[in-house]
Design a protein around this motif. Structure first.
Motif, PDB file in Angstrom:
ATOM      1  N   SER A 251       0.835  -1.200   0.000  1.00  9.90           N
ATOM      2  CA  SER A 251       0.000   0.000   0.000  1.00  9.90           C
ATOM      3  C   SER A 251       0.871   1.251   0.000  1.00  9.90           C
ATOM      4  O   SER A 251       1.905   1.302   0.651  1.00  9.90           O
ATOM      5  N   GLN A 252       0.437   2.251  -0.712  1.00 12.83           N
ATOM      6  CA  GLN A 252       1.075   3.552  -0.596  1.00 12.83           C
ATOM      7  C   GLN A 252       0.524   4.271   0.632  1.00 12.83           C
ATOM      8  O   GLN A 252      -0.399   3.777   1.288  1.00 12.83           O
ATOM      9  N   TYR A 254      -1.781   6.753   1.683  1.00  8.29           N
ATOM     10  CA  TYR A 254      -2.905   7.477   1.083  1.00  8.29           C
ATOM     11  C   TYR A 254      -3.152   8.784   1.833  1.00  8.29           C
ATOM     12  O   TYR A 254      -3.100   8.834   3.063  1.00  8.29           O
ATOM     13  N   THR A 258      -8.845  10.398   1.487  1.00  7.46           N
ATOM     14  CA  THR A 258      -9.003   9.206   0.649  1.00  7.46           C
ATOM     15  C   THR A 258     -10.201   8.415   1.148  1.00  7.46           C
ATOM     16  O   THR A 258     -10.413   8.275   2.353  1.00  7.46           O
ATOM     17  N   PRO A 276      -3.077  11.036   6.752  1.00  3.70           N
ATOM     18  CA  PRO A 276      -2.466  10.095   5.804  1.00  3.70           C
ATOM     19  C   PRO A 276      -2.272   8.730   6.448  1.00  3.70           C
ATOM     20  O   PRO A 276      -1.844   8.630   7.605  1.00  3.70           O
ATOM     21  N   ALA A 285      -9.034   1.665  -1.875  1.00  5.16           N
ATOM     22  CA  ALA A 285      -8.952   3.113  -1.746  1.00  5.16           C
ATOM     23  C   ALA A 285      -9.473   3.721  -3.042  1.00  5.16           C
ATOM     24  O   ALA A 285      -9.125   3.264  -4.132  1.00  5.16           O
ATOM     25  N   ALA A 287      -9.755   7.085  -5.336  1.00  5.56           N
ATOM     26  CA  ALA A 287      -9.185   8.414  -5.585  1.00  5.56           C
ATOM     27  C   ALA A 287      -9.896   9.057  -6.756  1.00  5.56           C
ATOM     28  O   ALA A 287     -10.106   8.425  -7.802  1.00  5.56           O
ATOM     29  N   GLN A 293     -12.263  14.796  -3.494  1.00  3.28           N
ATOM     30  CA  GLN A 293     -12.452  13.589  -2.696  1.00  3.28           C
ATOM     31  C   GLN A 293     -13.758  13.636  -1.911  1.00  3.28           C
ATOM     32  O   GLN A 293     -14.370  12.603  -1.635  1.00  3.28           O
TER      33      GLN A 293
END
Length: 390
Positions: A251-252, A254, A258, A276, A285, A287, A293
């Protein structure tokens, strides 16, 4: 602070609902199960029993308002207070403690059961390896330290005042969220242009680094899982990653706002990232593609029921990316979008800030709890009227 020691069984009447599970339905009298008793409160019930079955199921006793709910296993030791006179039904794995009020304040008992000393005494009498629990007979033998009633009430009043503010913020947030949803629905129902849902959003995944690698966990990076989707905004999470753990996570990180959708096991819950955070593989997630958002959240709320209905799996329910691609939504025109965002953006930010305030209040309560219970903080000179006016 002078205290006397008693056994819980001597200062409380016990109503034990452990045993077989009652027949459940989707409406009727709310059923309080162990899984919805959490952090001193009762989460919204999702299971119910029929009115006709109530007297038969509750034949062991109907608790009074103010009595304390105690979960005996899965999990052990969660508590909440009954704050309504409306009918409630209770499932297995919960015991109701009704204090003998000439010696024990119900409000004080609620907080005492959340404090470390009494929790450790309960834990020492628990049993089980895979699932740890405690029998009613053992719980009755647990020792509780009690100051005089006046001191109990002062301590409980201080802590209750913080919980009351948290509850007020929660009610304000629920009302604000309902208003925002109602306004969006009014614009949405007047929209005519229909597009595929995935024209508006990108569907992104998550992942979990090695659970056995201690250097990856218990850091400062929030790690969102379906368990963290109980509120509109996820601010803190049950699990956290270190920077190293984030590096080894699929996972990044986010950004704030988000939209997370729970997609496996517990499906169809929506939450917004309040800060975050990373995310595990049981969620998606969302986007926005050239949309705010804020709008992603409200558009998702229009398709979530359909997505839940599509969820299927051999072992557990799951929402797939294919399910998202089959959804369509109506889009607000430019004027409606601007008008809605002008109203909703400050409302959603207020909801988030109330959430942050609740965290601070909870931290203050948890800091004060052991100091008050141990007598480290003297409450003898505090009048109850001073607490109620604070």
């Amino acid at each position: 602070m002078k205290c006397n020691q008693y056994l819980l069984g001597d200062v409380c009447n016990f109503i034990d609902y452990r045993g077989k599970t009652p027949p459940k339905q989707n409406f009727g009298i709310p059923l309080i199960t162990a899984k919805i008793v959490k952090n001193g409160t009762i989460l919204p019930p999702t299971e119910f029993i029929s009115e006709e079955y109530y007297d038969e199921w509750m034949r062991r006793g109907i608790p009074k308002k103010g009595a304390v709910i105690f979960t005996t296993e899965a999990p052990l030791g969660e508590v909440a207070q009954i704050n309504t006179s409306e009918k409630l039904a209770f499932a297995q794995r919960v015991i109701i403690l009704e204090p003998k009020e000439e010696i024990l304040s119900p409000d004080y008992l609620l907080f005492a059961l959340q404090e470390g000393l009494l929790k450790s005494r309960i834990q020492s009498r628990a049993s089980g390896t895979t699932v740890v629990g405690i029998k009613s007979s053992e719980l009755k033998k647990v020792v509780i330290d009690l100051p005089d009633l006046s001191t109990q009430r002062r301590i409980a009043a201080i802590l209750s005042s913080l919980d009351a503010k948290i509850e007020l913020n929660n009610k304000i947030n629920a009302n604000l969220q309902q208003q925002a949803q109602a306004l969006f629905k009014s614009f949405y129902e007047n929209s005519r242009k229909e597009v595929p849902f995935t024209d508006l959003v990108d569907i992104l995944g998550g992942g979990t680094p090695k659970t056995g690698e201690s250097s990856y966990w218990n850091g400062k990076v929030p790690f969102f899982t379906p368990k963290d989707a109980s509120d509109l905004y996820a601010i803190i999470t049950e699990k956290t990653l270190t920077e190293e753990g984030l590096f080894h996570c699929n996972s990044q990180l986010y950004p704030k706002n988000t939209v997370f959708v729970t997609a496996r096991g517990t499906v169809g819950k929506i939450a917004l990232a309040g800060v975050p955070m990373a995310m595990n593989q049981s969620c998606y997630a969302l986007a926005g593609k050239n949309i705010k958002q804020l709008l992603v959240y409200f558009y998702t709320s229009q398709v979530i029921k359909s997505l839940k209905n599509k969820a299927s799996g051999s072992v557990f329910d799951a929402i797939t990316t294919k399910d998202f691609y089959s959804e369509k939504v109506y889009v607000l025109d430019e004027i409606a979008e601007k008008e809605f965002c002008l109203y909703a953006e400050p409302v959603m930010e207020l909801i988030l800030q109330n959430g942050f305030q609740n965290l601070r209040l909870a931290e203050l309560r948890d800091t004060l709890l052991p100091k008050l219970m141990s007598g480290e903080l003297d409450v003898s000179d505090i009048e109850l009227s001073e607490v109620s006016d604070a």
